[in-house]
Design a protein around this motif. Sequence first.
Motif, PDB file in Angstrom:
ATOM      1  N   GLN B  95      48.870 -69.434  97.560  1.00  0.00           N
ATOM      2  CA  GLN B  95      49.678 -69.583  98.442  1.00  0.00           C
ATOM      3  C   GLN B  95      50.833 -70.640  98.889  1.00  0.00           C
ATOM      4  O   GLN B  95      52.222 -70.086  99.443  1.00  0.00           O
ATOM      5  CB  GLN B  95      47.848 -70.214  99.458  1.00  0.00           C
ATOM      6  CG  GLN B  95      48.724 -70.263 101.087  1.00  0.00           C
ATOM      7  CD  GLN B  95      46.578 -71.316 101.496  1.00  0.00           C
ATOM      8  OE1 GLN B  95      45.856 -71.040 100.559  1.00  0.00           O
ATOM      9  NE2 GLN B  95      47.156 -71.205 102.643  1.00  0.00           N
ATOM     10  N   ASP B  96      50.860 -71.927  98.241  1.00  0.00           N
ATOM     11  CA  ASP B  96      51.997 -72.254  98.099  1.00  0.00           C
ATOM     12  C   ASP B  96      53.064 -72.342  97.495  1.00  0.00           C
ATOM     13  O   ASP B  96      54.120 -73.202  96.817  1.00  0.00           O
ATOM     14  CB  ASP B  96      51.231 -74.156  98.316  1.00  0.00           C
ATOM     15  CG  ASP B  96      50.251 -74.174  97.725  1.00  0.00           C
ATOM     16  OD1 ASP B  96      49.953 -73.253  96.145  1.00  0.00           O
ATOM     17  OD2 ASP B  96      50.060 -74.950  96.773  1.00  0.00           O
ATOM     18  N   PHE B  97      53.420 -71.326  97.607  1.00  0.00           N
ATOM     19  CA  PHE B  97      54.340 -70.434  96.467  1.00  0.00           C
ATOM     20  C   PHE B  97      54.513 -71.037  94.872  1.00  0.00           C
ATOM     21  O   PHE B  97      54.663 -70.712  94.063  1.00  0.00           O
ATOM     22  CB  PHE B  97      55.708 -70.949  96.930  1.00  0.00           C
ATOM     23  CG  PHE B  97      55.724 -70.720  98.951  1.00  0.00           C
ATOM     24  CD1 PHE B  97      55.474 -69.438  98.825  1.00  0.00           C
ATOM     25  CD2 PHE B  97      56.160 -72.325  99.025  1.00  0.00           C
ATOM     26  CE1 PHE B  97      55.167 -69.716 100.268  1.00  0.00           C
ATOM     27  CE2 PHE B  97      56.077 -71.841 101.025  1.00  0.00           C
ATOM     28  CZ  PHE B  97      56.448 -70.882 101.312  1.00  0.00           C
ATOM     29  N   ASN B  98      54.189 -72.084  94.602  1.00  0.00           N
ATOM     30  CA  ASN B  98      53.776 -72.516  93.887  1.00  0.00           C
ATOM     31  C   ASN B  98      55.503 -72.884  92.212  1.00  0.00           C
ATOM     32  O   ASN B  98      55.007 -72.344  92.051  1.00  0.00           O
ATOM     33  CB  ASN B  98      53.152 -71.902  92.596  1.00  0.00           C
ATOM     34  CG  ASN B  98      51.702 -73.433  92.510  1.00  0.00           C
ATOM     35  OD1 ASN B  98      51.712 -74.738  92.209  1.00  0.00           O
ATOM     36  ND2 ASN B  98      50.494 -72.644  92.765  1.00  0.00           N
ATOM     37  N   GLN B 151      61.522 -66.609 101.811  1.00  0.00           N
ATOM     38  CA  GLN B 151      62.454 -66.062 100.538  1.00  0.00           C
ATOM     39  C   GLN B 151      61.211 -66.636  98.880  1.00  0.00           C
ATOM     40  O   GLN B 151      61.963 -66.199  98.705  1.00  0.00           O
ATOM     41  CB  GLN B 151      63.460 -66.596 101.074  1.00  0.00           C
ATOM     42  CG  GLN B 151      64.799 -66.144 101.956  1.00  0.00           C
ATOM     43  CD  GLN B 151      65.586 -66.908 102.482  1.00  0.00           C
ATOM     44  OE1 GLN B 151      65.518 -68.145 102.411  1.00  0.00           O
ATOM     45  NE2 GLN B 151      66.538 -66.003 101.805  1.00  0.00           N
ATOM     46  N   LYS B 152      60.412 -68.118  99.422  1.00  0.00           N
ATOM     47  CA  LYS B 152      60.101 -68.249  98.443  1.00  0.00           C
ATOM     48  C   LYS B 152      58.761 -67.513  98.132  1.00  0.00           C
ATOM     49  O   LYS B 152      58.958 -67.489  96.609  1.00  0.00           O
ATOM     50  CB  LYS B 152      59.172 -69.591  99.627  1.00  0.00           C
ATOM     51  CG  LYS B 152      60.140 -71.285  99.282  1.00  0.00           C
ATOM     52  CD  LYS B 152      59.685 -72.027  99.510  1.00  0.00           C
ATOM     53  CE  LYS B 152      60.210 -73.550  99.885  1.00  0.00           C
ATOM     54  NZ  LYS B 152      59.981 -74.545 100.922  1.00  0.00           N
ATOM     55  N   LEU B 169      48.288 -61.151  90.474  1.00  0.00           N
ATOM     56  CA  LEU B 169      46.968 -61.579  90.987  1.00  0.00           C
ATOM     57  C   LEU B 169      47.263 -62.454  92.029  1.00  0.00           C
ATOM     58  O   LEU B 169      48.257 -63.658  91.978  1.00  0.00           O
ATOM     59  CB  LEU B 169      46.064 -62.860  90.145  1.00  0.00           C
ATOM     60  CG  LEU B 169      45.875 -61.853  88.608  1.00  0.00           C
ATOM     61  CD1 LEU B 169      44.928 -63.242  87.889  1.00  0.00           C
ATOM     62  CD2 LEU B 169      44.461 -61.236  89.384  1.00  0.00           C
ATOM     63  N   ALA B 170      46.956 -62.502  93.518  1.00  0.00           N
ATOM     64  CA  ALA B 170      47.966 -62.807  94.020  1.00  0.00           C
ATOM     65  C   ALA B 170      47.247 -63.881  95.695  1.00  0.00           C
ATOM     66  O   ALA B 170      45.625 -63.412  95.459  1.00  0.00           O
ATOM     67  CB  ALA B 170      48.214 -61.850  95.952  1.00  0.00           C
ATOM     68  N   ASP B 171      46.948 -65.063  95.151  1.00  0.00           N
ATOM     69  CA  ASP B 171      46.158 -65.814  95.941  1.00  0.00           C
ATOM     70  C   ASP B 171      46.662 -66.018  97.722  1.00  0.00           C
ATOM     71  O   ASP B 171      46.984 -67.366  97.699  1.00  0.00           O
ATOM     72  CB  ASP B 171      46.013 -67.658  95.411  1.00  0.00           C
ATOM     73  CG  ASP B 171      44.606 -68.155  95.954  1.00  0.00           C
ATOM     74  OD1 ASP B 171      43.926 -67.634  96.775  1.00  0.00           O
ATOM     75  OD2 ASP B 171      44.284 -68.945  94.924  1.00  0.00           O
ATOM     76  N   GLU B 172      46.005 -65.981  98.254  1.00  0.00           N
ATOM     77  CA  GLU B 172      46.366 -66.246 100.132  1.00  0.00           C
ATOM     78  C   GLU B 172      48.055 -65.348 100.127  1.00  0.00           C
ATOM     79  O   GLU B 172      47.962 -66.699 100.222  1.00  0.00           O
ATOM     80  CB  GLU B 172      45.713 -67.653 100.451  1.00  0.00           C
ATOM     81  CG  GLU B 172      44.402 -67.224 100.442  1.00  0.00           C
ATOM     82  CD  GLU B 172      43.499 -66.917 101.223  1.00  0.00           C
ATOM     83  OE1 GLU B 172      44.154 -66.327 102.346  1.00  0.00           O
ATOM     84  OE2 GLU B 172      43.003 -67.204 101.560  1.00  0.00           O
ATOM     85  N   VAL B 203      43.832 -61.857  96.690  1.00  0.00           N
ATOM     86  CA  VAL B 203      42.354 -62.674  97.368  1.00  0.00           C
ATOM     87  C   VAL B 203      42.949 -63.177  98.874  1.00  0.00           C
ATOM     88  O   VAL B 203      44.012 -64.134  98.723  1.00  0.00           O
ATOM     89  CB  VAL B 203      41.629 -63.299  96.517  1.00  0.00           C
ATOM     90  CG1 VAL B 203      41.402 -64.519  97.623  1.00  0.00           C
ATOM     91  CG2 VAL B 203      41.475 -63.145  95.418  1.00  0.00           C
ATOM     92  N   THR B 204      42.268 -62.987 100.311  1.00  0.00           N
ATOM     93  CA  THR B 204      42.375 -62.958 101.226  1.00  0.00           C
ATOM     94  C   THR B 204      41.648 -63.576 102.257  1.00  0.00           C
ATOM     95  O   THR B 204      40.577 -62.572 102.185  1.00  0.00           O
ATOM     96  CB  THR B 204      43.964 -62.338 101.580  1.00  0.00           C
ATOM     97  OG1 THR B 204      44.170 -62.685 102.768  1.00  0.00           O
ATOM     98  CG2 THR B 204      42.994 -60.828 102.616  1.00  0.00           C
TER      99      THR B 204
END
Lengths: 618, 254
Positions: B95-98, B151-152, B169-172, B203-204
């Motif tokens: 979610q927060d790009f990381n 973009q991030k 794996l995508a978290d929100e 996951v959303t």
Amino acid sequence: MLVKLLSGSMKKMWKDYLVLLFGLTISIAIFYMFETLAQNKAFLEANALISSIVFVFHVGTFILGLVTIFYIFYATSFVLSLRQKELGMYMTLGAKKGKVTQMMFLETLVIGIISLIIGLIVGVGLSEGIARLLMARLDFSGEGFHALYQSSLWTTVIFYMILFLLTAIVNAIRIARKSVLELLHADQIADNKVIKGWKTFVGTLFAIVLIAVGYFAMINMGELAHAGVIIATATVTPGTYFFFMAMLPFIIKRIKGIRTINEKGLNAFTYAQLDFRVSQLSKVLGTVAMLIALGLGAMTAGLSFYHNTEIQSSMMHAYDVKVLEPTDKELTEMENWEFEERNLYSYRVTDEGVYFSKDELQTNPPVIKEITGNLDELTKETRLEDDLTAPVYTTDETDNAELMPEQWHTALRSELMANFYIFGDRALYILDQEKFEAINADTQTVFVGKVENFIDHANTLEEIDERHHQLAVKYTGEEPTMSGSKYEDYISLKSIANGTIFMGMFLGVAFLMMMASVLMFKLLSSATVDIDRYQMLRKIGVRHAKLKKSIYKELFLVFLFPGLIGLVHVLIGMEMFSFILIEPYTKIWLPISMFLVIYGLYYLLTVKMYQRIVLPKN
Amino acid sequence: MTKSVVNVENVQKIFGKKSENQYKALDNVSFTIKEGEFVGIMGPSGAGKTTLLNVVSTLDKATSGKIEIAGQDITDMKQNALADFRSEQLGFIFQDFNLLENLTVYENIALPLSLQGFSSKKIKPLVTQVAEKLGIKSILPKYPVTISGGQKQRAAAARALVHEPAIILADEPTGALDSKNAHSLMKTMEHLNQYHDVSIMLVTHDPLSASYCERILFIQDGTLYKEITKSGDQQQFHQQILNVLAELTSIQSS
């Protein structure tokens, strides 16, 4: 309300504030420690071998002051980075800019004052502790040294109050200039400044020119004297900072630019870590390099004085061991020593004179030290070779016999110990065998010898000196103040040098402690940001061992450059002492390897601490 | 028959020690994701979505049960093997790009490749290729702070994709994006799934984002509550999702 908010958030981030307080406190304590010596003129002049010691300390104060200014500005900007987001939030909630600015000002000042109080207490304690420790180690009474020295206290208070006021104003202005949004998003803004090419070039040029001029001044200290010290200070210090501000970022950017290196494993991250905070890092590293130079320099100079007493005592003595009328016990003891050269000469003593056998002296001619008049090599060793043709030589000018050649006189007086202390005003004679046998007295012997390291036999030599004093009583009727042995010279030189050694070690320890605290501060203050980064890397599948390695590498480079620059400064800087010390570089490996070991251990400790903060426990 | 990339069997995750108050975050969860599938995980807050993702992504260990990814059983792997496994087989989008903000977008995307020891010669074309796919080629030399949230997230997606993992794996991923950017990102993910056969587990809690999936698993109180598969168009699927969520809410409030 304002105060309430202030103290409330301080409690929340007490760990960060603790780091900050620790950094400031050590800086203040060390500054104070330095000043206890620097301002105690009476102590300095009474205990230093260097006549211009007070001047040296003035220069030291200047350098330390400069380094401290850099450091304090860096450290207090940490308050700003800690608080800007929160202050931004207050502003969105309706706090006026003036209020927020005022808060920043007050907070910086309050932290400064708190650390000033703690720092002074710590400083007095450290001065006392370290001084006691060193005095005990050095057998140095250190009279006149005061751990609590009033004028130093005031200087420290005034200096830091001005600094904290200034930094408080700077922090306040910086807050005032920022918009609410900038404050709110402060933690997302990279302080990755783009360094302009020409700036790097000019900075690098400055760094090289300044350091070169400084080194030149230090090497030619003999001719430049005081001016040399001033030139060196005024060039090397800013040169060092220029190096770290322009050259180092440039070097790192260059390494980062080589794709085959940068794109290997975690290198991109490791170098980015270094590169990212390069503007902050430069001031810290410059400070660390200067502190290493000062600390290691002080220790090396101190130890160098210590070793020079050995050299100085060798200057006037060709033989390390000289024993008049050796006892059986002494002879058996010396049986075990490894002599490079040893000789035994006979003499007879009457009320009028001390008589030596010419044959013995000619078969085994002794060596003497002669003054050369050349500054590079003050004395040189000469073996007496000229033939003694006359049957009698004497030092008694009223006698009709041949006057003893000067070299032989030196040999008897300095090396065979036929000196005034032991034999009073008896004249010295060298006689041929026939005349020697005719002297109506018992034959005595004097033993002379050279050993590898005469300090190894300090105890025996001290006993021999004591017996020589008794011998003098026998011959002259009174106990002399000294007997003219090398060991005695060494001891008396050492006691004079002890004051200087004490100062060197005291300051060395102080500066290196400050260096450690500066590095530690840099590290801990950036650790919080790094926690997220390392966690992120772990998530995308970087092995724990690789993360550890990256930390080792990053910190190695952080430690390497200031260590290297500091070391080179010291190596060149020791040249400054060549006009006071005979050989300033004697045993220089000792303080340097001591430093390297301590620095290395400190590096490992730092790495471990850092890893504990940023890496999760398994 | 297509192979399964993720195979979760009777997975349990219990927090807290035996003596303490235990909390079952996952209770006997089983499901599979086939190669090339786009599966969504939905459920109310606290239902166990994140725990499930952490367990599947090897960041956390399941208390019991078996998890296989790309044919490999990850439940018994050691730390180092897991790290290697993550770097080779999994792609993450958070979610927060990381993104690492001290690296450029290019370096961020290149990182998984560098870690696997790719030579820089090979890295460049791969990074450029994936950046083109995601439409972020022009921002490659920039630092994350200077680019927009959308973009991030694309950069993060590129990083997740570049080493061709078995599953993303995508978290929100749309959690921090505005609706336009969210839509665009989901479109891209759909495209990657459909045309490049990338398997995705998403996951959303956002029904609209979820409607891009082919299949959705709903979890409630740590257990699988329901599973729905897209049959009609996206609009219908969206409605279907909303209905299930309404059901869930009514259960919760009753």
